[in-house]
Design a protein around this motif. Structure first.
Motif, PDB file in Angstrom:
ATOM      1  N   THR A 142      29.425   9.676  -1.850  1.00  0.00           N
ATOM      2  CA  THR A 142      29.403   8.239  -2.121  1.00  0.00           C
ATOM      3  C   THR A 142      30.608   7.817  -2.957  1.00  0.00           C
ATOM      4  O   THR A 142      31.303   6.848  -2.634  1.00  0.00           O
ATOM      5  CB  THR A 142      28.107   7.856  -2.844  1.00  0.00           C
ATOM      6  OG1 THR A 142      26.976   8.215  -2.040  1.00  0.00           O
ATOM      7  CG2 THR A 142      28.070   6.362  -3.116  1.00  0.00           C
ATOM      8  N   VAL A 143      30.858   8.565  -4.028  1.00  0.00           N
ATOM      9  CA  VAL A 143      32.013   8.264  -4.880  1.00  0.00           C
ATOM     10  C   VAL A 143      33.308   8.461  -4.105  1.00  0.00           C
ATOM     11  O   VAL A 143      34.255   7.682  -4.217  1.00  0.00           O
ATOM     12  CB  VAL A 143      32.004   9.158  -6.141  1.00  0.00           C
ATOM     13  CG1 VAL A 143      33.247   8.909  -6.992  1.00  0.00           C
ATOM     14  CG2 VAL A 143      30.754   8.889  -6.962  1.00  0.00           C
ATOM     15  N   ILE A 259      35.136  18.522   0.746  1.00  0.00           N
ATOM     16  CA  ILE A 259      35.261  17.704  -0.459  1.00  0.00           C
ATOM     17  C   ILE A 259      36.554  18.018  -1.196  1.00  0.00           C
ATOM     18  O   ILE A 259      37.295  17.128  -1.616  1.00  0.00           O
ATOM     19  CB  ILE A 259      34.043  17.921  -1.375  1.00  0.00           C
ATOM     20  CG1 ILE A 259      32.800  17.324  -0.713  1.00  0.00           C
ATOM     21  CG2 ILE A 259      34.270  17.292  -2.746  1.00  0.00           C
ATOM     22  CD1 ILE A 259      31.522  17.553  -1.477  1.00  0.00           C
ATOM     23  N   LEU A 260      36.871  19.300  -1.355  1.00  0.00           N
ATOM     24  CA  LEU A 260      38.107  19.673  -2.034  1.00  0.00           C
ATOM     25  C   LEU A 260      39.328  19.179  -1.260  1.00  0.00           C
ATOM     26  O   LEU A 260      40.367  18.876  -1.844  1.00  0.00           O
ATOM     27  CB  LEU A 260      38.176  21.191  -2.199  1.00  0.00           C
ATOM     28  CG  LEU A 260      37.174  21.813  -3.182  1.00  0.00           C
ATOM     29  CD1 LEU A 260      37.279  23.331  -3.158  1.00  0.00           C
ATOM     30  CD2 LEU A 260      37.390  21.289  -4.585  1.00  0.00           C
ATOM     31  N   GLY A 261      39.183  19.084   0.058  1.00  0.00           N
ATOM     32  CA  GLY A 261      40.280  18.593   0.879  1.00  0.00           C
ATOM     33  C   GLY A 261      40.646  17.154   0.583  1.00  0.00           C
ATOM     34  O   GLY A 261      41.720  16.684   0.975  1.00  0.00           O
ATOM     35  N   ALA A 262      39.765  16.437  -0.127  1.00  0.00           N
ATOM     36  CA  ALA A 262      40.052  15.047  -0.473  1.00  0.00           C
ATOM     37  C   ALA A 262      41.232  14.919  -1.421  1.00  0.00           C
ATOM     38  O   ALA A 262      41.773  13.821  -1.601  1.00  0.00           O
ATOM     39  CB  ALA A 262      38.823  14.398  -1.103  1.00  0.00           C
ATOM     40  N   ALA A 263      41.657  16.017  -2.028  1.00  0.00           N
ATOM     41  CA  ALA A 263      42.824  15.977  -2.911  1.00  0.00           C
ATOM     42  C   ALA A 263      44.079  15.553  -2.158  1.00  0.00           C
ATOM     43  O   ALA A 263      45.073  15.133  -2.769  1.00  0.00           O
ATOM     44  CB  ALA A 263      43.040  17.342  -3.555  1.00  0.00           C
ATOM     45  N   TRP A 285      45.199   2.768  -7.356  1.00  0.00           N
ATOM     46  CA  TRP A 285      45.218   3.825  -8.373  1.00  0.00           C
ATOM     47  C   TRP A 285      43.808   4.114  -8.877  1.00  0.00           C
ATOM     48  O   TRP A 285      43.466   5.270  -9.174  1.00  0.00           O
ATOM     49  CB  TRP A 285      46.126   3.425  -9.539  1.00  0.00           C
ATOM     50  CG  TRP A 285      47.584   3.489  -9.215  1.00  0.00           C
ATOM     51  CD1 TRP A 285      48.485   2.461  -9.233  1.00  0.00           C
ATOM     52  CD2 TRP A 285      48.328   4.650  -8.808  1.00  0.00           C
ATOM     53  NE1 TRP A 285      49.728   2.906  -8.868  1.00  0.00           N
ATOM     54  CE2 TRP A 285      49.665   4.239  -8.603  1.00  0.00           C
ATOM     55  CE3 TRP A 285      47.992   5.988  -8.591  1.00  0.00           C
ATOM     56  CZ2 TRP A 285      50.671   5.125  -8.198  1.00  0.00           C
ATOM     57  CZ3 TRP A 285      48.985   6.870  -8.187  1.00  0.00           C
ATOM     58  CH2 TRP A 285      50.303   6.434  -7.992  1.00  0.00           C
ATOM     59  N   ALA A 286      42.976   3.068  -8.975  1.00  0.00           N
ATOM     60  CA  ALA A 286      41.579   3.281  -9.352  1.00  0.00           C
ATOM     61  C   ALA A 286      40.869   4.135  -8.312  1.00  0.00           C
ATOM     62  O   ALA A 286      40.047   5.012  -8.641  1.00  0.00           O
ATOM     63  CB  ALA A 286      40.863   1.936  -9.511  1.00  0.00           C
ATOM     64  N   GLY A 287      41.191   3.896  -7.040  1.00  0.00           N
ATOM     65  CA  GLY A 287      40.625   4.717  -5.981  1.00  0.00           C
ATOM     66  C   GLY A 287      41.060   6.159  -6.081  1.00  0.00           C
ATOM     67  O   GLY A 287      40.274   7.084  -5.835  1.00  0.00           O
ATOM     68  N   VAL A 288      42.319   6.372  -6.437  1.00  0.00           N
ATOM     69  CA  VAL A 288      42.819   7.740  -6.623  1.00  0.00           C
ATOM     70  C   VAL A 288      42.030   8.461  -7.711  1.00  0.00           C
ATOM     71  O   VAL A 288      41.630   9.617  -7.562  1.00  0.00           O
ATOM     72  CB  VAL A 288      44.326   7.721  -6.971  1.00  0.00           C
ATOM     73  CG1 VAL A 288      44.787   9.107  -7.414  1.00  0.00           C
ATOM     74  CG2 VAL A 288      45.131   7.254  -5.769  1.00  0.00           C
ATOM     75  N   LEU A 289      41.776   7.759  -8.818  1.00  0.00           N
ATOM     76  CA  LEU A 289      41.010   8.360  -9.911  1.00  0.00           C
ATOM     77  C   LEU A 289      39.583   8.679  -9.472  1.00  0.00           C
ATOM     78  O   LEU A 289      39.027   9.729  -9.830  1.00  0.00           O
ATOM     79  CB  LEU A 289      40.985   7.413 -11.111  1.00  0.00           C
ATOM     80  CG  LEU A 289      42.313   7.220 -11.840  1.00  0.00           C
ATOM     81  CD1 LEU A 289      42.165   6.202 -12.976  1.00  0.00           C
ATOM     82  CD2 LEU A 289      42.827   8.548 -12.401  1.00  0.00           C
ATOM     83  N   LEU A 290      38.980   7.797  -8.672  1.00  0.00           N
ATOM     84  CA  LEU A 290      37.635   8.052  -8.168  1.00  0.00           C
ATOM     85  C   LEU A 290      37.603   9.288  -7.270  1.00  0.00           C
ATOM     86  O   LEU A 290      36.667  10.094  -7.326  1.00  0.00           O
ATOM     87  CB  LEU A 290      37.108   6.840  -7.400  1.00  0.00           C
ATOM     88  CG  LEU A 290      36.546   5.687  -8.231  1.00  0.00           C
ATOM     89  CD1 LEU A 290      36.107   4.542  -7.322  1.00  0.00           C
ATOM     90  CD2 LEU A 290      35.379   6.151  -9.079  1.00  0.00           C
ATOM     91  N   PHE A 297      33.527  16.594  -9.476  1.00  0.00           N
ATOM     92  CA  PHE A 297      32.116  16.406  -9.818  1.00  0.00           C
ATOM     93  C   PHE A 297      31.229  17.617  -9.528  1.00  0.00           C
ATOM     94  O   PHE A 297      30.440  18.034 -10.398  1.00  0.00           O
ATOM     95  CB  PHE A 297      31.566  15.170  -9.099  1.00  0.00           C
ATOM     96  CG  PHE A 297      30.140  14.843  -9.452  1.00  0.00           C
ATOM     97  CD1 PHE A 297      29.826  14.365 -10.715  1.00  0.00           C
ATOM     98  CD2 PHE A 297      29.131  15.020  -8.525  1.00  0.00           C
ATOM     99  CE1 PHE A 297      28.516  14.073 -11.043  1.00  0.00           C
ATOM    100  CE2 PHE A 297      27.818  14.728  -8.847  1.00  0.00           C
ATOM    101  CZ  PHE A 297      27.501  14.256 -10.108  1.00  0.00           C
ATOM    102  N   PRO A 298      31.280  18.228  -8.333  1.00  0.00           N
ATOM    103  CA  PRO A 298      30.412  19.393  -8.079  1.00  0.00           C
ATOM    104  C   PRO A 298      30.642  20.531  -9.066  1.00  0.00           C
ATOM    105  O   PRO A 298      29.690  21.162  -9.532  1.00  0.00           O
ATOM    106  CB  PRO A 298      30.789  19.811  -6.646  1.00  0.00           C
ATOM    107  CG  PRO A 298      31.339  18.587  -6.032  1.00  0.00           C
ATOM    108  CD  PRO A 298      32.068  17.884  -7.127  1.00  0.00           C
TER     109      PRO A 298
END
Length: 315
Positions: A142-143, A259-263, A285-290, A297-298
């Protein structure tokens, strides 16, 4: 942690590619030349690593290491080699679809579409294991989804720039990338990662050369400006990620890999701003931080639970 870091590093490598491809297109190079040179350089690097490991094993004085390295390739049957080459095809297909989508839609939208592999990877993992994603995974997704929407700039640009041909290509690249993650962990996992990645890159290169004959090898394009792009794309797209994924994915699973691939997304956004001088808003930039928070998070939850259990035991 080691295997998660390797997968994370592989994703970071992928985040570099869109900037390089944009630069290559600006120089007038075609899709076939860009992807073909990428996989050719990746092929050379992958088999150079195999030869180096074999040589190091033979000359290190360690008989056990030498025997293991020297016989690794000979014990690989042609059936397994074909399996690995087929497993490498999604790598090439992902590059073709994603790079082609960049011709029709903005980079930010193409990245957003590619990033649908995050939930696809979790879905594939859940179906394979016949269980629902846990609460932590759902919160993370979700995040992650909210972060990708912001980071891709959709709220700023709106939907007016949609080109459905580019959208379809971008979405198909996400499917292909999900298959690549799946095959990275399933195709002949007992084989050493260097040999696995070398044969996978070989399969991807042959597939691309069948679609786009490598005329750049004969018309001097490679030596007249294409080579630097091919080296960068080959290193960060065709060589390092398959090796890193081949090592890490079997140990952490396809769901966490997705999930890690989201980097990849934060890296792509930052390079777009720094190298391509594209405007990146505060919302992006806020999206990048999210996205970064979603990636972490995991692991943070795991460490929190582990610390709680440790305190309980010690108490």
């Amino acid at each position: 942690m080691k295997y998660r870091f390797l997968v994370l590093l592989g994703a970071v490598c992928y985040g570099i590619l869109s900037t390089i491809v944009t630069k290559a297109y600006a120089k007038g190079y075609t899709l076939g030349e860009v992807v073909g040179s990428q996989l050719l350089i990746g092929f050379v690097l992958a088999w150079t690593l195999v030869l180096f490991m074999t040589w190091k094993g033979r000359w290190s004085g360690n008989v056990r290491t030498a025997s293991s390295s020297a016989t690794a390739a000979t014990k690989l049957s042609w059936r397994n080699r074909v399996i690995l080459m087929i497993a490498g095809v999604p790598t090439a297909v992902t590059g073709l679809l994603y790079y082609q989508s960049l011709r029709y839609i903005p980079n930010s939208l193409a990245i957003l579409l590619l990033f649908q592999f995050t939930w696809m990877g979790v879905l594939i993992n859940s179906v394979e294991q016949r269980r629902r994603p846990n609460g932590i995974m759902l919160i993370t997704l979700t995040v992650l989804f909210g972060g990708t929407l912001l980071a891709a700039g959709i709220l700023n640009q709106g939907l007016s720039e949609f080109n459905w041909k580019g959208v379809i290509l971008g979405f198909m690249s996400a499917i292909s990338y999900s298959l690549f993650i799946l095959f990275s962990g399933k195709a002949v996992p007992s084989m050493h990662p260097s040999y696995r990645s070398a044969w996978m890159v070989t399969g991807g290169m042959l597939f691309v050369f069948l679609l786009f004959p490598p005329s750049f090898l004969f018309n001097h394009a490679l030596l007249e400006g294409l080579l630097p792009f091919g080296v960068m794309l080959g290193l960060f797209g065709a060589f390092l990620p398959p090796v890193l994924f081949a090592i890490g994915v079997p140990h952490i699973g396809e769901g966490l890999t997705g999930i890690l691939g989201a980097a990849e997304l934060p890296v792509a956004v930052m390079l777009s701003s720094i190298v391509l001088h594209e405007h990146v808003s505060l919302l992006q930039w806020a999206g990048v931080l999210l996205v970064l928070l979603a990636v972490a998070f995991p692991e943070l939850m795991k460490r929190t639970r582990w610390a709680g259990r440790k305190d309980t035991v010690s108490g």
